[in-house]
Design a protein around this motif. Sequence first.
Motif, PDB file in Angstrom:
ATOM      1  N   ALA A   1      44.155  44.778  45.585  1.00 51.79           N
ATOM      2  CA  ALA A   1      45.288  45.698  45.752  1.00 51.79           C
ATOM      3  C   ALA A   1      46.590  45.057  45.281  1.00 51.79           C
ATOM      4  N   GLN A   2      46.726  43.740  45.487  1.00 54.72           N
ATOM      5  CA  GLN A   2      47.938  43.053  45.050  1.00 54.72           C
ATOM      6  C   GLN A   2      47.976  42.895  43.538  1.00 54.72           C
ATOM      7  N   GLU A   3      46.842  42.590  42.942  1.00 55.61           N
ATOM      8  CA  GLU A   3      46.805  42.316  41.501  1.00 55.61           C
ATOM      9  C   GLU A   3      46.574  43.570  40.671  1.00 55.61           C
ATOM     10  N   LEU A   4      45.857  44.570  41.257  1.00 52.54           N
ATOM     11  CA  LEU A   4      45.415  45.756  40.523  1.00 52.54           C
ATOM     12  C   LEU A   4      44.705  45.346  39.230  1.00 52.54           C
ATOM     13  N   ASN A   5      43.917  44.295  39.361  1.00 55.27           N
ATOM     14  CA  ASN A   5      43.138  43.766  38.238  1.00 55.27           C
ATOM     15  C   ASN A   5      42.004  42.939  38.837  1.00 55.27           C
ATOM     16  N   PHE A   6      40.760  43.354  38.604  1.00 54.31           N
ATOM     17  CA  PHE A   6      39.631  42.689  39.233  1.00 54.31           C
ATOM     18  C   PHE A   6      39.449  41.264  38.719  1.00 54.31           C
ATOM     19  N   SER A   7      39.675  41.040  37.427  1.00 56.84           N
ATOM     20  CA  SER A   7      39.496  39.696  36.873  1.00 56.84           C
ATOM     21  C   SER A   7      40.512  38.723  37.442  1.00 56.84           C
ATOM     22  N   THR A   8      41.780  39.152  37.504  1.00 59.72           N
ATOM     23  CA  THR A   8      42.822  38.284  38.048  1.00 59.72           C
ATOM     24  C   THR A   8      42.590  38.011  39.525  1.00 59.72           C
ATOM     25  N   ALA A   9      42.218  39.049  40.268  1.00 55.94           N
ATOM     26  CA  ALA A   9      41.948  38.873  41.697  1.00 55.94           C
ATOM     27  C   ALA A   9      40.755  37.940  41.910  1.00 55.94           C
ATOM     28  N   ALA A  10      39.719  38.092  41.089  1.00 53.34           N
ATOM     29  CA  ALA A  10      38.544  37.228  41.215  1.00 53.34           C
ATOM     30  C   ALA A  10      38.910  35.771  40.951  1.00 53.34           C
ATOM     31  N   ARG A  11      39.750  35.547  39.941  1.00 54.79           N
ATOM     32  CA  ARG A  11      40.181  34.179  39.645  1.00 54.79           C
ATOM     33  C   ARG A  11      40.957  33.592  40.820  1.00 54.79           C
ATOM     34  N   LYS A  12      41.801  34.389  41.425  1.00 49.78           N
ATOM     35  CA  LYS A  12      42.569  33.924  42.582  1.00 49.78           C
ATOM     36  C   LYS A  12      41.653  33.611  43.758  1.00 49.78           C
ATOM     37  N   LEU A  13      40.564  34.377  43.889  1.00 52.23           N
ATOM     38  CA  LEU A  13      39.615  34.180  44.981  1.00 52.23           C
ATOM     39  C   LEU A  13      38.547  33.135  44.655  1.00 52.23           C
TER      40      LEU A  13
END
Length: 303
Positions: free
Chosen positions: A13-25
């Motif tokens: 929800a913060q990134e609105l981008n699955f790839s970016t969120a996955a990298r952060k996680l």
Amino acid sequence: MELLHLRYFVAVAQELNFSTAARKLHMAASPLSRRIKDLENELGHRLFDRDTHHVTLTEAGIALLPIARGVLEQVDSIRWRLDETTRPGRTTLLVGVPSGIHPDLRERLYDLAERVRDRFEIKRWPGGTERLVDAVCDGRLALTLARLPAGGDPALEQLPVMSERLGAVVPRDRFSGRESVALAELSELAYAGSPSAVTNAYFRGLDQQLSELGIKKRIELGSATFDGISEIVASGLAFSISMLDPRSPMQNYRLDNVMVLPFSDFQPRLETGLLWRKDRASHGDLTEVVAAARAIFSEPLRD
């Protein structure tokens, strides 16, 4: 429902981008997408509208976001609240410090440590901006310096502390005698990004900005260090971008055939902030420390 599902949801929800969120996680995008689908199935609501180019929150997703953040804030505060209750005497606080911070900024950290030394022992903890910000969110760090922009979590508060001019790191034999350089003069060289570029929002944006301004070539250095980038620049294959101030620690990585020049037609600046959790600063265990930090960093440094 597991807490991890809420963490995954908030990250996307913060990134609105699955790839970016996955990298952060620190996970792959495919399992992240599956976990979100599991959460949607369990709640009986679609949380995101997705197509090949965009991710947006649905009405249900918008409604869930503050609820999820509130739950995670309460869970993440358990550790420090328990420590505050059971730990007697002087408390050790860890403050995150990204690489290459300016000596004037480091001096202010020393001032902060001295001002609160009767009750707190300040110790510095190194790392990349995104990892340090995550550690503040979950309570492992009390505060952190971070390259801005840094996250979008409303549970965090940030105080701007420094703005630094950036310049072009170029081969000296090609630009000897020059006082500045234009972007057009660098178009034949590849851009070699900072080692933190992959995980730092500012440098990701800078890379995109350079591309839009005509710098199309790239050298992907993976996990190369700053001195590795200097080697590539010294060989005449690439240029990079770093702090202009000669007192910056980043200047220590320059080789004989490397120099840093200001841009004549581009004015990039790197902003640094001090971040902490709002709940810890508002009648929490960091009230005194944050008050001291606000006083010490009241006037942001600017080179």
